[in-house]
Design a protein around this motif. Structure first.
Motif, PDB file in Angstrom:
ATOM      1  N   GLU A   3       0.897  -1.018  -0.037  1.00 12.28           N
ATOM      2  CA  GLU A   3      -0.197  -0.111  -0.052  1.00 12.28           C
ATOM      3  C   GLU A   3       0.903   1.071  -0.048  1.00 12.28           C
ATOM      4  O   GLU A   3       1.771   1.148   0.973  1.00 12.28           O
ATOM      5  N   SER A   5       1.412   5.036   1.248  1.00  6.45           N
ATOM      6  CA  SER A   5       0.918   6.067   1.927  1.00  6.45           C
ATOM      7  C   SER A   5       0.376   7.434   1.276  1.00  6.45           C
ATOM      8  O   SER A   5       1.120   7.732   0.242  1.00  6.45           O
ATOM      9  N   ASP A  39       4.907  10.017  10.596  1.00 11.54           N
ATOM     10  CA  ASP A  39       4.763   9.093   9.885  1.00 11.54           C
ATOM     11  C   ASP A  39       6.401   8.491   9.482  1.00 11.54           C
ATOM     12  O   ASP A  39       7.057   8.729   8.322  1.00 11.54           O
ATOM     13  N   GLU A  41       7.526   5.580   8.836  1.00 12.52           N
ATOM     14  CA  GLU A  41       7.698   4.642   7.763  1.00 12.52           C
ATOM     15  C   GLU A  41       7.592   5.311   6.174  1.00 12.52           C
ATOM     16  O   GLU A  41       8.442   5.010   5.548  1.00 12.52           O
ATOM     17  N   SER A  42       6.876   6.307   6.288  1.00 16.03           N
ATOM     18  CA  SER A  42       6.866   6.872   4.931  1.00 16.03           C
ATOM     19  C   SER A  42       8.150   7.907   4.741  1.00 16.03           C
ATOM     20  O   SER A  42       8.681   8.011   3.857  1.00 16.03           O
TER      21      SER A  42
END
Length: 301
Positions: A3, A5, A39, A41-42
Motif C-alpha cells: 500500500e 501512503s 509517519d 515509515e513514509s
C-alpha cells in the motif's frame, strides 16, 4: 501489492517533477515533513527514493507536460507487439515508418521540453532517451514505467526477453510500486532505533557529498547496463559470425566441386577436340587414298 501512503504518493508526484539539481533538497524536506508528522515509515521510504538521471528527468517532464506524445508511443507499441504475437511480418513492415517517426518525435519533444527548462541534453542523454522509446515499443512493462512519469534511469531493450526495470522506476501510474530501490530492508528488531539513527546520519551528510554519491551510483549503474548490453551484442555478433563462417564453408565446398567439374569439362573438351582432329585426319587420308585409287584405275598404263 504494498500500500502506498498518502505522504509517499505526494512525495512521488512532487519529487519526480523537480529538476535533478533540486531533488536531494526536496527529498530531505519531504523526509523531515513526514517524520514531523509521525509517519516514520513514509519518511524511510521517501528517503530511499533515487534521484533521476537527467535523461530520466526529461522523460518524466514529457510524461507530465506532453502526455499525448507518450500515449502515442505506447499505443503504437501495443499494435506492434500484437502484430509480433501474430507473426504478422507484413504489418510490422508497414508500421516501420510510423515507428521511426514516433521515436523521432519522442526524442525531439523531450529535448525541446528540457531546453525550455534551461537544459541542453548531451548526445549520451539523447541516446538514452531514444533507447527508452525503443524499449517502450517492445515491452509492456517498459511502456508502463515510462507512462508513470517517475523514471529514475533510462531503459534499454537488447532485442530479446523483457526490459530490465530494476531500480528504473518508483511506481506505476496506478500507484503500485514496481521496484523497491536498493537498501529497502525492514525495520531492525529493536523497534527501529537503528533506523532512526541511520536516517539522522544520512541527513547530517553535506548535501554536496550526498549529491556526488548519487551521481556516482548513477554512473556506475549506467556503466553496468552498457557493459551488459555490450556483452549481449558481442554474443550476438559471434553467433552471426559463426553462422556466416558455416555458410561460407558450404559455399567454398560448392565452389571446389564446381571447379573440379569445370576442370573435368575442360578435359572433356580437349579430348573431344583431339578426337575431332584425328577423325578429320583419318577422313582426309581416306579421301586421298580413294582419289589415288580412282586415279590408278583410270591410268591405261
Amino acid at each position: 501489492m504494498p500500500e502506498v501512503s498518502p505522504a509517499l504518493t505526494e512525495a512521488l508526484q512532487a519529487l519526480y517533477a523537480v529538476e535533478p539539481d533540486a531533488f536531494m533538497a526536496a527529498r530531505r524536506e519531504r523526509v523531515a515533513a513526514a517524520r514531523a508528522g509521525g509517519d516514520r515509515e513514509s519518511a524511510t521510504e521517501i528517503g530511499k527514493l533515487r534521484k533521476p538521471t537527467v535523461a530520466a528527468w526529461s522523460m518524466n517532464l514529457l510524461a507530465r507536460q506532453a502526455p499525448e506524445v507518450v500515449d502515442g508511443l505506447v499505443t503504437l507499441g501495443s499494435r506492434m507487439r500484437a502484430a509480433q504475437a501474430r507473426l504478422d511480418a507484413a504489418t510490422l513492415t508497414a508500421l516501420r515508418p510510423e515507428r521511426d517517426e514516433a521515436v523521432r518525435r519522442f526524442v525531439g519533444a523531450t529535448a525541446d521540453l528540457a531546453q525550455g527548462s534551461g537544459r541542453t541534453l548531451a548526445p549520451a542523454a539523447l541516446e538514452d532517451i531514444r533507447a527508452t522509446a525503443v524499449a517502450a515499443l517492445a515491452d509492456e512493462g517498459a511502456s508502463t514505467a515510462l507512462s508513470s512519469g517517475q523514471l529514475t534511469r533510462a531503459l534499454s531493450y537488447s532485442g530479446f526477453g523483457e526490459v530490465d526495470l530494476s531500480e528504473a522506476v518508483a511506481r506505476t501510474a496506478s500507484g503500485a510500486i514496481l521496484t523497491v530501490v536498493s537498501g529497502t530492508g525492514g525495520a531492525h528488531a529493536d523497534g527501529g532505533a537503528d533506523e532512526e539513527t541511520g536516517e539522522q546520519a544520512a541527513g547530517s551528510q553535506p548535501a554536496s557529498a550526498e549529491a556526488r554519491r548519487e551521481e556516482l551510483e548513477d554512473e556506475l549503474a549506467a556503466a553496468q547496463r552498457r557493459l551488459q548490453q555490450a556483452e549481449a551484442t558481442v554474443v550476438e555478433a559471434r553467433e552471426h559470425a559463426d553462422d556466416t563462417r558455416q555458410r561460407l564453408a558450404v559455399v567454398e565446398r560448392q565452389l571446389t566441386k564446381a571447379r573440379e567439374a569445370d576442370e573435368r569439362a575442360l578435359e572433356a573438351v580437349t579430348d573431344a577436340v583431339r578426337e575431332r582432329k584425328q577423325a578429320t585426319a583419318a577422313r582426309d587420308a581416306a579421301r586421298q587414298a580413294l582419289a589415288d585409287a580412282e586415279s590408278g584405275a583410270d591410268d591405261p598404263t
